[in-house]
Write a protein that holds these residues in place. Structure first.
Motif, PDB file in Angstrom:
ATOM      1  N   ALA A  88       0.754  -1.389  -0.102  1.00  0.00           N
ATOM      2  CA  ALA A  88      -0.019   0.035   0.068  1.00  0.00           C
ATOM      3  C   ALA A  88       0.709   1.436   0.175  1.00  0.00           C
ATOM      4  N   LEU A  89       1.884   1.397   0.736  1.00  0.00           N
ATOM      5  CA  LEU A  89       2.782   2.489   0.976  1.00  0.00           C
ATOM      6  C   LEU A  89       3.416   2.709  -0.398  1.00  0.00           C
ATOM      7  N   ALA A  90       3.837   1.676  -1.037  1.00  0.00           N
ATOM      8  CA  ALA A  90       4.628   1.672  -2.379  1.00  0.00           C
ATOM      9  C   ALA A  90       3.687   2.224  -3.426  1.00  0.00           C
ATOM     10  N   GLU A  91       2.372   2.347  -3.375  1.00  0.00           N
ATOM     11  CA  GLU A  91       1.701   3.134  -4.090  1.00  0.00           C
ATOM     12  C   GLU A  91       1.239   4.650  -3.636  1.00  0.00           C
ATOM     13  N   SER A  92       1.906   5.138  -2.835  1.00  0.00           N
ATOM     14  CA  SER A  92       1.879   6.469  -2.306  1.00  0.00           C
ATOM     15  C   SER A  92       1.932   7.578  -3.367  1.00  0.00           C
ATOM     16  N   ARG A  93       1.170   8.546  -3.267  1.00  0.00           N
ATOM     17  CA  ARG A  93       1.464   9.543  -4.095  1.00  0.00           C
ATOM     18  C   ARG A  93       2.564  10.591  -3.511  1.00  0.00           C
ATOM     19  N   ARG A  94       2.991  10.289  -2.410  1.00  0.00           N
ATOM     20  CA  ARG A  94       4.164  10.969  -1.696  1.00  0.00           C
ATOM     21  C   ARG A  94       5.484  10.321  -2.175  1.00  0.00           C
ATOM     22  N   PRO A  95       6.162  10.920  -2.941  1.00  0.00           N
ATOM     23  CA  PRO A  95       7.319  10.385  -3.265  1.00  0.00           C
ATOM     24  C   PRO A  95       8.473   9.850  -2.445  1.00  0.00           C
ATOM     25  N   ILE A  96       8.660  10.452  -1.306  1.00  0.00           N
ATOM     26  CA  ILE A  96       9.700  10.032  -0.391  1.00  0.00           C
ATOM     27  C   ILE A  96       9.035   8.574   0.233  1.00  0.00           C
ATOM     28  N   ILE A  97       7.764   8.537   0.502  1.00  0.00           N
ATOM     29  CA  ILE A  97       6.923   7.394   1.449  1.00  0.00           C
ATOM     30  C   ILE A  97       7.281   6.243   0.213  1.00  0.00           C
ATOM     31  N   ARG A  98       6.859   6.635  -0.922  1.00  0.00           N
ATOM     32  CA  ARG A  98       6.871   5.454  -1.961  1.00  0.00           C
ATOM     33  C   ARG A  98       8.325   4.806  -2.028  1.00  0.00           C
ATOM     34  N   ALA A  99       9.264   5.604  -2.024  1.00  0.00           N
ATOM     35  CA  ALA A  99      10.465   5.327  -2.383  1.00  0.00           C
ATOM     36  C   ALA A  99      11.070   4.343  -1.266  1.00  0.00           C
ATOM     37  N   GLU A 100      10.905   5.031   0.209  1.00  0.00           N
ATOM     38  CA  GLU A 100      11.335   4.095   1.334  1.00  0.00           C
ATOM     39  C   GLU A 100      10.620   2.856   1.349  1.00  0.00           C
ATOM     40  N   ALA A 101       9.102   2.868   0.924  1.00  0.00           N
ATOM     41  CA  ALA A 101       8.628   1.659   0.883  1.00  0.00           C
ATOM     42  C   ALA A 101       9.156   0.514  -0.111  1.00  0.00           C
ATOM     43  N   MET A 102       9.598   1.061  -1.477  1.00  0.00           N
ATOM     44  CA  MET A 102       9.970   0.232  -2.312  1.00  0.00           C
ATOM     45  C   MET A 102      11.460  -0.327  -1.968  1.00  0.00           C
ATOM     46  N   LEU A 103      12.159   0.603  -1.444  1.00  0.00           N
ATOM     47  CA  LEU A 103      13.667   0.297  -0.899  1.00  0.00           C
ATOM     48  C   LEU A 103      13.324  -0.972   0.181  1.00  0.00           C
ATOM     49  N   THR A 104      12.573  -0.875   0.986  1.00  0.00           N
ATOM     50  CA  THR A 104      12.355  -1.648   2.081  1.00  0.00           C
ATOM     51  C   THR A 104      11.739  -3.120   1.424  1.00  0.00           C
ATOM     52  N   GLN A 105      11.011  -3.018   0.360  1.00  0.00           N
ATOM     53  CA  GLN A 105      10.614  -4.277  -0.465  1.00  0.00           C
ATOM     54  C   GLN A 105      11.837  -5.089  -0.995  1.00  0.00           C
ATOM     55  N   ALA A 106      12.672  -4.215  -1.434  1.00  0.00           N
ATOM     56  CA  ALA A 106      13.706  -4.724  -2.025  1.00  0.00           C
ATOM     57  C   ALA A 106      14.779  -5.429  -0.939  1.00  0.00           C
ATOM     58  N   ALA A 107      14.693  -4.752   0.149  1.00  0.00           N
ATOM     59  CA  ALA A 107      15.471  -5.374   1.228  1.00  0.00           C
ATOM     60  C   ALA A 107      15.256  -6.509   1.758  1.00  0.00           C
ATOM     61  N   LEU A 108      13.826  -6.772   1.776  1.00  0.00           N
ATOM     62  CA  LEU A 108      13.177  -7.667   2.239  1.00  0.00           C
ATOM     63  C   LEU A 108      13.349  -9.020   1.150  1.00  0.00           C
ATOM     64  N   ALA A 109      13.446  -8.683  -0.043  1.00  0.00           N
ATOM     65  CA  ALA A 109      13.226  -9.595  -0.900  1.00  0.00           C
ATOM     66  C   ALA A 109      14.865 -10.129  -0.875  1.00  0.00           C
ATOM     67  N   LEU A 110      16.032  -9.195  -0.858  1.00  0.00           N
ATOM     68  CA  LEU A 110      17.182  -9.826  -0.694  1.00  0.00           C
ATOM     69  C   LEU A 110      17.496 -10.725   0.540  1.00  0.00           C
ATOM     70  N   GLN A 111      16.711 -10.366   1.756  1.00  0.00           N
ATOM     71  CA  GLN A 111      16.855 -11.105   2.977  1.00  0.00           C
ATOM     72  C   GLN A 111      16.445 -12.376   2.688  1.00  0.00           C
ATOM     73  N   ASN A 112      15.455 -12.575   1.796  1.00  0.00           N
ATOM     74  CA  ASN A 112      14.740 -13.803   1.361  1.00  0.00           C
ATOM     75  C   ASN A 112      15.469 -14.496   0.325  1.00  0.00           C
ATOM     76  N   GLN A 113      16.597 -14.049  -0.161  1.00  0.00           N
ATOM     77  CA  GLN A 113      17.402 -14.560  -1.283  1.00  0.00           C
ATOM     78  C   GLN A 113      16.798 -14.728  -2.550  1.00  0.00           C
ATOM     79  N   ASN A 114      15.688 -13.681  -2.652  1.00  0.00           N
ATOM     80  CA  ASN A 114      14.989 -13.633  -3.847  1.00  0.00           C
ATOM     81  C   ASN A 114      15.645 -12.197  -4.777  1.00  0.00           C
TER      82      ASN A 114
END
Length: 252
Positions: A88-114
């Motif tokens: 939900a946050l990755a779809e935010s209209r607020r650029p900083i919130i969207r960017a932070e959420a997407m970076l967190t998604q990517a970090a979790l993907a790496l943590q899960n070896q994806n």
């Protein structure tokens, strides 16, 4: 009996006043409703703008609180509903919130070896011209770090060319990736010179400068700065790129 001049002047003023009053009445009868309507519309629009602005502020505060709580939960090892909240946050209209959420998604993907998922997210951030440039640059560096082993050395150097420039906030991380790519090309002299440049750049975080001193030494280049940084006990293996989650933050 004739009217005295002063009486005539008074009479003319009274006539003028009556004419003006009549004109005012006629003007208001003709345009009054329109003027009143415009005033009401203007006040309604202003009130609507105030309401919208307040709602935007409330929404921004809510999203910020959600993101802060999510990161706190992750640090505590709580992962319930994390994916849904981040989506939900990755779809935010607020650029900083969207960017932070997407970076967190990517970090979790790496943590899960994806790694493919992480690469895709980093690539999306880097290509999104609606996001602040510092986030796009960070994503490009992390994407490159994850893809490093599968990329041609020159492709790494070309991708980092705009960032591996002294004065750029991401110079240390981008130049480190470029220097390791140069080593893979067999261009050790150029790689050593670039490591030395990193080591002597005081705007670069100390951890990166320390690694640069070590790598330059391996390549036969004395890169110890005038005020040496404290060397880390752990040695960096030549040819190993910086990890995706250790890219430096831009200096402020």
């Amino acid at each position: 009996m004739a009217i005295a001049p002063q009486d005539n002047s008074a009479f003319m003023r009274e006539v003028d006043e009556e004419v003006r009053k009549e004109q005012a009445v006629q003007f208001w009868e003709r345009w009054g409703k329109w003027i009143a309507g415009l005033v009401i519309v203007g006040l309604a629009a202003f009130g609507g703008w105030l309401y919208w602005s307040n709602q935007q502020t409330v929404a921004a505060e809510s999203e910020t609180e959600q993101l802060a709580q999510l990161l706190e939960d992750l640090n505590a090892g709580t992962t319930a509903d994390v994916d849904e909240t981040l989506a939900a946050l990755a779809e935010s209209r607020r650029p900083i919130i969207r960017a932070e959420a997407m970076l967190t998604q990517a970090a979790l993907a790496l943590q899960n070896q994806n790694e493919p998922a992480a690469i895709g997210i980093f690539g999306s951030i880097a290509a999104d011209d609606g996001l602040p440039q510092q986030f796009r640059d960070l994503a490009l560096i992390r994407q490159t770090a994850v893809e490093f082993e599968d990329m041609e050395p020159q492709a790494v150097i070309d991708r980092m060319a705009g960032l591996a420039v002294p004065g750029n906030p991401w110079f240390g991380s981008a130049a480190e990736l470029s220097a390791v790519a140069m080593m893979r090309q067999g261009n050790e002299e150029q790689a050593g010179a670039l490591f030395a440049q990193i080591a002597n750049d005081e705007s670069v975080p100390e951890t990166l400068r320390t690694r640069a001193v070590q790598m330059a030494g391996v390549l036969g280049v004395d890169a110890v700065p005038d005020e040496p940084v404290e060397l880390e006990e752990e040695q960096t293996v030549p040819g190993q790129p910086v990890a995706a989650d250790t890219a430096e933050e831009p200096s402020t």
